[in-house]
Design a protein around this motif. Structure first.
Motif, short mmCIF file in Angstrom:
data_model
loop_
_atom_site.label_atom_id
_atom_site.label_comp_id
_atom_site.label_asym_id
_atom_site.label_seq_id
_atom_site.Cartn_x
_atom_site.Cartn_y
_atom_site.Cartn_z
N VAL A 1 0.84 -1.20 0.00
CA VAL A 1 0.00 0.00 0.00
C VAL A 1 0.87 1.25 0.00
O VAL A 1 0.62 2.21 -0.74
CB VAL A 1 -0.94 0.00 1.22
N GLN A 2 1.91 1.24 0.81
CA GLN A 2 2.81 2.40 0.88
C GLN A 2 3.45 2.68 -0.47
O GLN A 2 3.56 3.85 -0.89
CB GLN A 2 3.90 2.15 1.92
N GLU A 3 3.86 1.65 -1.19
CA GLU A 3 4.50 1.83 -2.49
C GLU A 3 3.57 2.54 -3.46
O GLU A 3 3.96 3.49 -4.16
CB GLU A 3 4.93 0.48 -3.06
N VAL A 4 2.31 2.10 -3.51
CA VAL A 4 1.34 2.71 -4.42
C VAL A 4 1.04 4.15 -3.99
O VAL A 4 0.97 5.06 -4.83
CB VAL A 4 0.04 1.89 -4.47
N VAL B 1 1.13 10.63 -2.33
CA VAL B 1 0.67 10.68 -0.94
C VAL B 1 1.86 10.44 -0.02
O VAL B 1 2.50 9.39 -0.11
CB VAL B 1 -0.42 9.61 -0.68
N PRO B 2 2.18 11.38 0.87
CA PRO B 2 3.38 11.23 1.73
C PRO B 2 3.15 10.24 2.87
O PRO B 2 3.14 10.61 4.05
CB PRO B 2 3.61 12.65 2.25
N MET B 3 2.95 8.97 2.53
CA MET B 3 2.68 7.94 3.52
C MET B 3 3.95 7.68 4.34
O MET B 3 4.92 7.12 3.84
CB MET B 3 2.22 6.65 2.83
N ALA B 4 3.93 8.12 5.58
CA ALA B 4 5.17 8.17 6.36
C ALA B 4 5.21 7.18 7.51
O ALA B 4 6.29 6.76 7.92
CB ALA B 4 5.37 9.59 6.91
N VAL B 5 4.06 6.79 8.07
CA VAL B 5 4.07 6.01 9.31
C VAL B 5 3.32 4.70 9.12
O VAL B 5 2.19 4.68 8.62
CB VAL B 5 3.42 6.82 10.46
N LEU B 6 3.95 3.60 9.53
CA LEU B 6 3.32 2.27 9.55
C LEU B 6 3.70 1.64 10.88
O LEU B 6 4.86 1.61 11.25
CB LEU B 6 3.84 1.37 8.41
N HIS B 7 2.70 1.09 11.60
CA HIS B 7 3.07 0.41 12.85
C HIS B 7 1.92 -0.44 13.37
O HIS B 7 0.76 -0.29 12.97
CB HIS B 7 3.53 1.41 13.91
N ASN B 8 2.25 -1.33 14.30
CA ASN B 8 1.27 -2.11 15.02
C ASN B 8 0.53 -1.21 16.00
O ASN B 8 1.14 -0.36 16.65
CB ASN B 8 1.94 -3.23 15.79
N MET C 1 -1.68 3.20 9.45
CA MET C 1 -0.91 3.86 8.40
C MET C 1 -1.33 5.32 8.37
O MET C 1 -2.53 5.62 8.43
CB MET C 1 -1.16 3.23 7.03
N SER C 2 -0.38 6.24 8.29
CA SER C 2 -0.74 7.66 8.26
C SER C 2 0.32 8.45 7.51
O SER C 2 1.51 8.17 7.62
CB SER C 2 -0.91 8.22 9.67
N PRO C 3 -0.11 9.45 6.72
CA PRO C 3 0.82 10.28 5.95
C PRO C 3 1.11 11.59 6.67
O PRO C 3 0.49 11.92 7.70
CB PRO C 3 0.03 10.57 4.67
N VAL C 4 2.03 12.36 6.13
CA VAL C 4 2.28 13.71 6.60
C VAL C 4 1.08 14.58 6.21
O VAL C 4 0.50 14.41 5.14
CB VAL C 4 3.56 14.28 5.96
N TYR C 5 0.68 15.49 7.09
CA TYR C 5 -0.48 16.33 6.80
C TYR C 5 -0.23 17.21 5.58
O TYR C 5 0.90 17.55 5.25
CB TYR C 5 -0.82 17.20 8.02
N SER D 1 -5.68 16.16 1.01
CA SER D 1 -5.57 15.16 2.05
C SER D 1 -6.82 14.29 2.11
O SER D 1 -6.74 13.08 2.31
CB SER D 1 -5.35 15.84 3.40
N ALA D 2 -8.01 14.91 1.94
CA ALA D 2 -9.25 14.14 1.94
C ALA D 2 -9.27 13.15 0.78
O ALA D 2 -9.71 12.00 0.93
CB ALA D 2 -10.45 15.09 1.85
N ASP D 3 -8.78 13.57 -0.39
CA ASP D 3 -8.69 12.66 -1.54
C ASP D 3 -7.72 11.54 -1.25
O ASP D 3 -7.98 10.37 -1.58
CB ASP D 3 -8.26 13.43 -2.79
N ASN D 4 -6.59 11.87 -0.63
CA ASN D 4 -5.60 10.86 -0.30
C ASN D 4 -6.18 9.80 0.63
O ASN D 4 -5.84 8.60 0.56
CB ASN D 4 -4.38 11.50 0.36
N ASN D 5 -7.04 10.23 1.53
CA ASN D 5 -7.63 9.31 2.49
C ASN D 5 -8.50 8.27 1.79
O ASN D 5 -8.56 7.12 2.22
CB ASN D 5 -8.47 10.08 3.50
N VAL D 6 -9.16 8.67 0.71
CA VAL D 6 -9.97 7.73 -0.07
C VAL D 6 -9.08 6.79 -0.87
O VAL D 6 -9.30 5.60 -0.94
CB VAL D 6 -10.92 8.50 -1.01
#
Length: 329
Positions: free
Chosen positions: A289-292, A298-305, A314-318, A324-329
């Motif tokens: 998911v992060q790769e796509v 989308v600045p997907m920066a954080v992945l964790h348990n 999973m969360s990106p930089v604001y 950002s709303a589009d990125n969330n979809v």
């Protein structure tokens, strides 16, 4: 990274191909960071491909809200068509987020789109059966008309008032996914009533901009400001359940949530899972998911348990709230 929890809570590294892939030190190979933002028509791409005057006017219009001239529309559509074809796109779609009343799902869960192939008739031909050519008509990039009779649900409007219109949200960037150029849009009725989730956000941003500048002027701070943006940083927390176990749970299959069972003894107070190394299969999922997402800008920066069993985040930089709303979809 790359460790997996066993039933006895012991930790061990993965073996075989997974181990080679996760711990590879091969230099020069393309990776997620090499390809990031390659599938999004962002500001850098626009600046490089548009005439400087067209680019400057487009950027200024984002501040003033002025419409884009027909001449500039043509230049932008031509540049975007060339770029999208280089990305492998053969179709385009106005991507919008309708209110879906009565279905139990919000439009922002998955969005909606109608894909059109990048072709049009060659109107210069004198033939009755005109040939067609590959193109992206500029008016169809910026505006669209479609059937809105079923939003937010069917039967609310008479047939002659069922038309709905889409318009490119210029504050959000177009991107190519699955051979389709996707154009983030607002979605309204023929009278301007919003029947989507994005239009209220855009109108709220306009109100914030107008009243925010008024406030700054009155308190004599930042009086030279020309625009006020709102920013949004979202995070997705989710549970990963194997397909085999999922199919054994009628509540998950039919309702998408837990209805049977009971809470664990200590609820979510245990600390064993929080920030622990994710299971190998979940790692694969999140990295895929992060790769796509990075490729789409989308600045997907954080992945964790997360805290609960099988819960992850999973969360990106604001960034700008509309994008950002589009990125969330």
């Amino acid at each position: 990274l790359g460790f997996k929890s066993s039933a006895t809570s012991l930790w061990h590294p993965p073996s075989g191909a997974d181990s080679v892939a996760m711990f590879s030190t091969k230099k020069g190979a393309a990776d997620e960071l090499t390809n990031m933002s390659s599938a999004v028509f962002n500001d850098d791409t626009m600046k490089a491909r548009l005439p400087s005057r067209v680019y400057s006017r487009f950027r200024e219009a984002l501040v003033t809200g002025a419409p884009t001239s027909e001449e500039d529309m043509q230049a932008i559509a031509e540049a975007m068509f060339t770029w999208a074809r280089e990305q492998g796109a053969v179709s385009f779609a106005h991507w919008f987020f309708p209110i879906r009343g009565g279905s139990g799902a919000s439009g922002s869960m998955c969005g909606a789109c109608k894909m059109d192939t990048m072709i049009d008739l060659d109107w210069s031909s004198q033939e009755a059966t005109k040939p067609f050519k590959a193109t992206l008509p500029y008016e169809r990039l910026f505006f669209g008309e479609t059937d809105g009779s079923s939003f937010p649900n069917g039967g609310l409007r008479a047939t002659h008032t069922a038309a709905a219109f889409t318009t490119w949200d210029r504050s959000s960037q177009c991107f190519v996914l699955d051979k389709v150029l996707r154009i983030p849009c607002a979605f309204i009725t023929h009278l301007g009533a919003c029947i989507d989730d994005k239009t209220p956000l855009l109108r709220s941003n306009d109100a914030l901009h107008k009243q925010g500048l008024r406030l700054l002027k009155n308190i004599k701070i930042g009086t030279d400001a020309k625009i006020i943006h709102s920013f949004l940083g979202w995070e997705q927390e989710f549970f990963v359940v194997s397909a085999e176990l999922y199919r054994k749970r009628p509540d998950l299959v039919n309702c998408g949530r837990t209805l049977v069972g009971k809470l664990p003894t200590r609820n979510q107070q245990a600390e064993l899972n929080y920030f622990a190394p994710p299971p190998t299969e979940v790692n694969k999922l999140m990295f895929n998911v992060q790769e796509v997402m990075l490729k789409l800008g989308v600045p997907m920066a954080v992945l964790h348990n997360e805290v609960a069993c099988a819960q992850h985040e999973m969360s990106p930089v604001y960034c700008h709230s509309s994008f950002s709303a589009d990125n969330n979809v």
